[in-house]
Design an enzyme around this catalytic site. Structure first.
Site, PDB file in Angstrom:
ATOM      1  N   ASN A 173     -15.960  -3.339  37.480  1.00 39.66           N
ATOM      2  CA  ASN A 173     -15.131  -4.520  37.642  1.00 39.66           C
ATOM      3  C   ASN A 173     -14.777  -4.614  39.135  1.00 39.66           C
ATOM      4  OD1 ASN A 173     -13.437  -6.628  37.040  1.00 39.66           O
ATOM      5  ND2 ASN A 173     -11.769  -5.325  36.310  1.00 39.66           N
ATOM      6  N   GLU A 199       1.285  -1.278  33.554  1.00 43.13           N
ATOM      7  CA  GLU A 199       0.777  -2.181  32.547  1.00 43.13           C
ATOM      8  C   GLU A 199       0.333  -1.423  31.314  1.00 43.13           C
ATOM      9  OE1 GLU A 199      -1.223  -6.139  33.453  1.00 43.13           O
ATOM     10  OE2 GLU A 199      -2.846  -4.838  32.849  1.00 43.13           O
ATOM     11  N   CYS A 251      -7.467  -9.654  36.052  1.00 43.69           N
ATOM     12  CA  CYS A 251      -7.561  -8.513  35.150  1.00 43.69           C
ATOM     13  C   CYS A 251      -8.537  -8.853  34.051  1.00 43.69           C
ATOM     14  CB  CYS A 251      -6.216  -8.128  34.587  1.00 43.69           C
ATOM     15  SG  CYS A 251      -5.291  -9.474  33.920  1.00 43.69           S
TER      16      CYS A 251
HETATM   17  N1  SAH Z   1      -7.855   8.384  35.236  1.00 48.02           N
HETATM   18  C1  SAH Z   1      -8.505   8.448  33.999  1.00 48.02           C
HETATM   19  C2  SAH Z   1      -8.044   7.395  33.006  1.00 48.02           C
HETATM   20  C3  SAH Z   1      -7.878   6.007  33.517  1.00 48.02           C
HETATM   21  S1  SAH Z   1      -9.319   5.314  34.129  1.00 48.02           S
HETATM   22  C4  SAH Z   1     -10.015   8.406  34.187  1.00 48.02           C
HETATM   23  O1  SAH Z   1     -10.459   8.194  35.283  1.00 48.02           O
HETATM   24  O2  SAH Z   1     -10.711   8.644  33.216  1.00 48.02           O
HETATM   25  C5  SAH Z   1     -10.142   4.631  32.707  1.00 48.02           C
HETATM   26  C6  SAH Z   1     -11.600   4.279  33.003  1.00 48.02           C
HETATM   27  O3  SAH Z   1     -11.733   3.098  33.815  1.00 48.02           O
HETATM   28  C7  SAH Z   1     -12.297   5.367  33.774  1.00 48.02           C
HETATM   29  O4  SAH Z   1     -13.517   5.678  33.172  1.00 48.02           O
HETATM   30  C8  SAH Z   1     -12.509   4.733  35.121  1.00 48.02           C
HETATM   31  O5  SAH Z   1     -13.561   5.314  35.782  1.00 48.02           O
HETATM   32  C9  SAH Z   1     -12.745   3.294  34.773  1.00 48.02           C
HETATM   33  N2  SAH Z   1     -12.597   2.384  35.914  1.00 48.02           N
HETATM   34  C10 SAH Z   1     -11.743   2.467  36.925  1.00 48.02           C
HETATM   35  N3  SAH Z   1     -11.913   1.449  37.783  1.00 48.02           N
HETATM   36  C11 SAH Z   1     -12.921   0.710  37.307  1.00 48.02           C
HETATM   37  C12 SAH Z   1     -13.572  -0.472  37.751  1.00 48.02           C
HETATM   38  N4  SAH Z   1     -13.217  -1.079  38.873  1.00 48.02           N
HETATM   39  N5  SAH Z   1     -14.565  -0.970  36.989  1.00 48.02           N
HETATM   40  C13 SAH Z   1     -14.934  -0.361  35.848  1.00 48.02           C
HETATM   41  N6  SAH Z   1     -14.356   0.755  35.376  1.00 48.02           N
HETATM   42  C14 SAH Z   1     -13.353   1.296  36.090  1.00 48.02           C
END
Ligand code: SAH
Ligand code: SF4
Length: 432
Positions: free
Chosen positions: A365, A109, A408
């Site tokens: 989330n 996505e 989402c």
């Molecule tokens: N892998 C990289 C980039 C993608 S994640 C990273 O971890 O930085 C982008 C952001 O979304 C990250 O800060 C991650 O911790 C956050 N994230 C992932 N799952 C999430 C969730 N369920 N709720 C809130 N933030 C989330």
């Protein structure tokens, strides 16, 4: 003109087009090699590169300044098979989520986030995508202000969400969030991509494909302004392809985005943070997912912390060659009962003391695969206040745009900075 310009053609001595990257990931120099091997004048290499990278055109028939024969041989590359947009979901606020199907059927996505006007003093109300693809939540991402954080905000001035073109016409600045892997190997417990595990890396061509697809979805008056590598996957785990896509996206003859308008988010792969800093002289915006201020908590939430614990990670951040007046973005997902106490906020404030940062708090989330969830709003506000009291620029983001899909989300700024070093501002209201 005889040959086939695909990377499947027989390699000539020394040059080896088989070693060439796939067409959407080629530099002008690599196109020249491919053309040379096919007996075509390398002169056309730059034209080809510009069609694909600057204009986002992949149909050879539309590459009108190329000789007919070359266009015909380009057809053998089947560029149109690189990707297909399976679905576009639009939220009421203009966010668009594209489900992009790749050659092998895998889907990722990518999200387009138009600058939202109506923020304080006409400043943008930042939005954040939180993508989900076929039951796999891609992690959240930073929004326009964060990409601008890689630029304007870190120049200590926020940028309006709309701008003015050369001819004086107004345009809306769009941030695109791209994925770098199908799934993710890092295994963060609050992240659906992590829970799903790594399916495969994306090629640089597949990152470019997301941008080509995204640009085709731009509306009249919109301009792609920022790109954030915050979709599915850990970009620095896929370093070579991430770096190549960064080079393509910033190439002066391509879409030519300024490096400061691109932000790469990482869970903290220390050697690759150093590499990114070195390879791009610190010009690519860096966001780091911290989520905890002590090793025990962080290792529980993010297994990668066992390999690169906080002291090592902090050293890597201090060593990142940030240009003057730029800051590293710290992402902190608040997980109820895990990392959301004021005590943790104070620890975080202490940990980051010597690093130029801005902090984004993201209430978790919820994901299907875990019983973990976000704290209550008061706790989020208290956490923010503690950081603001300690002098940090600190934003809260929350899910929004659920009309795109119940599963989402799009995260949006909830409260503006209530306090900045030396200044007192009112506590943010809970109205998003
Ligand atoms: N892998 C990289 C980039 C993608 S994640 C990273 O971890 O930085 C982008 C952001 O979304 C990250 O800060 C991650 O911790 C956050 N994230 C992932 N799952 C999430 C969730 N369920 N709720 C809130 N933030 C989330
Ligand atoms: Fe999710 Fe990023 Fe952790 Fe991967 S590194 S599991 S994408 S939060």
């Amino acid at each position: 003109m005889s040959g086939d310009v695909s990377d499947r053609s027989a390699p000539p001595k020394n040059t080896g087009p088989q070693a060439l990257p796939p067409p959407l990931a080629r530099t002008p120099e690599e196109w020249a090699l491919a053309l040379k091997a096919a007996g075509v004048r390398p002169f056309h290499a730059r034209q080809l590169f510009r069609w694909i990278q600057a204009r986002g055109v992949i149909d050879p028939e539309q590459m009108t300044d190329l000789p007919k024969e070359l266009r015909a041989s380009m057809a053998s590359l089947e560029l149109e098979k690189t990707f297909a947009v399976d679905q576009v979901r639009r939220a009421a606020d203009g966010t668009r989520k594209l489900l992009v199907r790749l050659r092998d059927g895998a889907t990722v996505e990518t999200v387009l986030i138009p600058g939202v006007s109506g923020g304080k003093n006409g400043l943008p109300s930042p939005v954040e995508p939180h993508a989900q693809v076929q039951g796999i939540d891609a992690p959240g991402a930073l929004g326009p202000d964060d990409a601008d954080a890689a630029a304007a905000v870190d120049d200590e001035e926020e940028e309006p969400s709309a701008g003015t073109g050369a001819a004086g016409t107004e345009f809306v600045r769009v941030t695109q969030c791209v994925s770098t892997q199908v799934g993710c190997a890092m295994g963060c417990v609050f992240c659906a991509s992590g829970v799903a595990g790594l399916k495969r890396h994306l090629g640089a061509d597949e990152v470019v494909a997301q941008v080509v697809a995204g640009r085709a979805e731009l509306l009249e008056g919109e301009r792609l302004r920022n790109i954030v590598f915050m979709g599915m996957g850990e970009p620095l785990h896929n370093y070579e392809n991430t770096a190549r896509s960064l080079r393509l996206l910033t190439h002066p003859e391509g879409i030519a985005l300024s490096a400061r308008r691109i932000t790469v988010s990482t869970s903290g792969l220390v050697p690759e943070i150093a590499r990114l800093g070195q390879d791009f002289a610190g010009h690519i915006g860096l966001a780091v997912s911290l989520h905890a201020a002590d090793d025990e908590t962080r290792s529980r939430l993010m297994p990668i912390n066992k390999k690169y614990p906080l002291p090592v990670l902090m050293d890597a951040l201090r060593a990142y060659p940030l240009p003057r007046r730029r800051r590293i973005t710290i992402e902190y997902t608040l997980v109820a009962g895990q990392n959301d106490d004021r005590v943790e906020a104070r620890k975080l404030a202490k940990l980051l003391r010597t690093i130029p940062v801005k902090i984004n708090l993201i209430p978790m989330n919820p994901i299907g695969a875990s019983s973990l969830g976000p704290p209550g709003m008061q706790r989020v506000l208290d956490f923010q206040q503690t950081l603001c009291d300690a002098g940090y620029s600190c934003f809260i983001r929350r899910r929004r745009g659920d009309d795109v899909s119940a599963a989402c989300g799009q995260l949006a700024l909830l409260g503006a900075k209530p306090k900045v070093r030396g200044f007192t501002a009112r506590k943010p209201s809970a109205a998003g």
